[in-house]
Design a protein around this motif. Structure first.
Motif, PDB file in Angstrom:
ATOM      1  N   THR A   1       0.851  -1.188   0.000  1.00 55.16           N
ATOM      2  CA  THR A   1       0.000   0.000   0.000  1.00 55.16           C
ATOM      3  C   THR A   1       0.890   1.242   0.000  1.00 55.16           C
ATOM      4  OG1 THR A   1      -0.112  -0.002   2.423  1.00 55.16           O
ATOM      5  CG2 THR A   1      -1.872  -1.150   1.240  1.00 55.16           C
ATOM      6  N   GLY A   2       0.322   2.355  -0.472  1.00 58.28           N
ATOM      7  CA  GLY A   2       1.067   3.603  -0.474  1.00 58.28           C
ATOM      8  C   GLY A   2       2.150   3.673  -1.531  1.00 58.28           C
ATOM      9  N   VAL A   3       2.073   2.807  -2.553  1.00 59.17           N
ATOM     10  CA  VAL A   3       3.041   2.846  -3.658  1.00 59.17           C
ATOM     11  C   VAL A   3       2.272   2.901  -4.969  1.00 59.17           C
ATOM     12  CG1 VAL A   3       4.807   1.567  -2.381  1.00 59.17           C
ATOM     13  CG2 VAL A   3       3.209   0.316  -3.823  1.00 59.17           C
ATOM     14  N   THR A   4       2.866   3.476  -5.984  1.00 60.81           N
ATOM     15  CA  THR A   4       2.216   3.547  -7.293  1.00 60.81           C
ATOM     16  C   THR A   4       2.431   2.257  -8.067  1.00 60.81           C
ATOM     17  OG1 THR A   4       4.180   4.525  -8.305  1.00 60.81           O
ATOM     18  CG2 THR A   4       2.529   6.042  -7.382  1.00 60.81           C
ATOM     19  N   GLN A   5       1.541   1.985  -9.006  1.00 61.35           N
ATOM     20  CA  GLN A   5       1.618   0.731  -9.743  1.00 61.35           C
ATOM     21  C   GLN A   5       2.805   0.657 -10.693  1.00 61.35           C
ATOM     22  OE1 GLN A   5      -2.093  -0.477 -11.514  1.00 61.35           O
ATOM     23  NE2 GLN A   5      -3.153  -0.584  -9.555  1.00 61.35           N
ATOM     24  N   ASP A   6       3.415   1.796 -10.998  1.00 64.82           N
ATOM     25  CA  ASP A   6       4.608   1.770 -11.851  1.00 64.82           C
ATOM     26  C   ASP A   6       5.903   1.755 -11.044  1.00 64.82           C
ATOM     27  OD1 ASP A   6       4.498   4.326 -10.864  1.00 64.82           O
ATOM     28  OD2 ASP A   6       4.787   5.332 -12.795  1.00 64.82           O
ATOM     29  N   SER A   7       5.782   1.660  -9.712  1.00 58.79           N
ATOM     30  CA  SER A   7       6.971   1.652  -8.855  1.00 58.79           C
ATOM     31  C   SER A   7       7.648   0.285  -8.890  1.00 58.79           C
ATOM     32  CB  SER A   7       6.594   1.990  -7.415  1.00 58.79           C
ATOM     33  OG  SER A   7       5.788   0.969  -6.853  1.00 58.79           O
TER      34      SER A   7
ATOM     35  N   TYR B   1       5.864  -2.158  -6.451  1.00 55.14           N
ATOM     36  CA  TYR B   1       4.619  -2.795  -6.921  1.00 55.14           C
ATOM     37  C   TYR B   1       4.917  -3.812  -8.024  1.00 55.14           C
ATOM     38  CZ  TYR B   1      -0.289  -3.415  -7.967  1.00 55.14           C
ATOM     39  OH  TYR B   1      -1.545  -3.967  -8.135  1.00 55.14           O
ATOM     40  N   GLN B   2       5.822  -3.482  -8.923  1.00 61.13           N
ATOM     41  CA  GLN B   2       6.181  -4.437  -9.966  1.00 61.13           C
ATOM     42  C   GLN B   2       6.833  -5.684  -9.368  1.00 61.13           C
ATOM     43  OE1 GLN B   2       5.247  -4.136 -13.243  1.00 61.13           O
ATOM     44  NE2 GLN B   2       4.118  -2.404 -12.357  1.00 61.13           N
TER      45      GLN B   2
ATOM     46  N   TYR C   1      10.665  -3.493   0.957  1.00 62.22           N
ATOM     47  CA  TYR C   1       9.430  -2.844   1.404  1.00 62.22           C
ATOM     48  C   TYR C   1       8.768  -3.687   2.504  1.00 62.22           C
ATOM     49  CZ  TYR C   1       4.424  -1.836   1.380  1.00 62.22           C
ATOM     50  OH  TYR C   1       3.119  -1.565   1.769  1.00 62.22           O
TER      51      TYR C   1
END
Length: 263
Positions: free
Chosen positions: A168-174, A177-178, A255
């Motif tokens: 949570t709290g991360v963008t999908q392009d980070s 998340y990847q 993370y």
């Protein structure tokens, strides 16, 4: 009666009595093989099996037919199928993969029910019985789950079922998340994060995150080729992963280190 005969009888009885559990929102059903045969058409499929590394022929049921028998309908809450093996291996697959017509095999063609050639898993040789999920695309689907010794299929909402490992709290392009998406597709079937995931391999985050006791240099090499560290490792080679993807996996593990479950 000799010991080997006793063991053979015990194994035969165990497999003959094996059920497949299908869990859908609001209910759970157990299906013996005999009932599945009565209710569903048996399909014979021939394909290249990447687990065995050769052409194989199986008897089984379309997974979509099994789900419909249990009452599955479009629109039911859930976005993934959790596939649970008897040894704790637990991959999940998005419902979209049902379009590939996976087959729930119960035997090799020409053999008795629950009879398969043994597969090598680490130092052991195992039968895929009672059920083995295979893909009609064969080698083209080698990176999709091919779970054997399958005993349960469960429709789940991934973000809810695996909330303790969901970033949570991360963008999908980070990178985090990847890396999570890679962990989900490549690692979750065997390993858990915060006690959520498979049970074949070790827990990777609690109470100690794997990056706290393995150097990242060794982790990179181990992920690429576990057999270069341990002969006959249960962990397969992930040599197909690019260096960038390995770094994304490590970013997700770092993370997770700051988001440990507390018991």
């Amino acid at each position: 009666m000799k010991l080997w005969a006793v063991l053979l009888v015990a194994v035969s009885y165990s497999l003959a009595a094996a059920d497949l559990t299908v869990s859908l929102p609001g209910h759970q059903l157990d299906y013996p093989l005999a009932e599945l045969k009565q209710q569903l058409p048996v399909k014979r499929v021939e394909l290249y099996d990447p687990v065995y590394g050769q052409q194989k022929s199986y008897l089984g049921f379309l997974l979509t037919d099994v789900l419909k028998l249990a009452g599955y309908q479009n629109g039911m809450p859930g976005d993934e199928l959790k596939l649970v093996a008897s040894d704790g291996y637990a991959p999940s697959m998005p419902l979209s993969l049902l379009a590939g017509e996976p087959v729930l095999a119960f035997a090799e063609a020409g053999k008795a029910d629950f009879e398969f050639e043994a597969v090598t898993q680490g130092k052991a040789k195992l039968s895929p019985a009672p059920f083995y999920l295979v893909w009609t695309q064969g080698a083209a689907a080698k990176h999709q789950p091919w779970p054997y010794q399958l005993v349960k299929i469960e429709l789940v909402s991934f973000a809810e079922t695996y909330a303790a490992l969901y970033p949570t709290g991360v963008t999908q392009d980070s990178a985090v998340y990847q890396g999570f998406l890679l962990f989900k597709s490549q690692c979750l079937s065997c390993h858990s994060i915060n006690l959520q995931g498979g049970e074949v391999g070790p827990e990777l985050n609690a109470p100690k995150n794997v990056t706290e006791y393995w150097s990242e240099t060794n982790l990179r090499a181990f992920i690429k080729d576990a057999n270069s560290f341990r002969y006959k490792s249960k962990m397969p080679s992930f040599s197909h992963l690019k260096d960038e993807q390995i770094e994304q996996l490590l970013a997700f593990l770092r993370y997770s280190k700051a988001h440990k479950v507390q018991l």
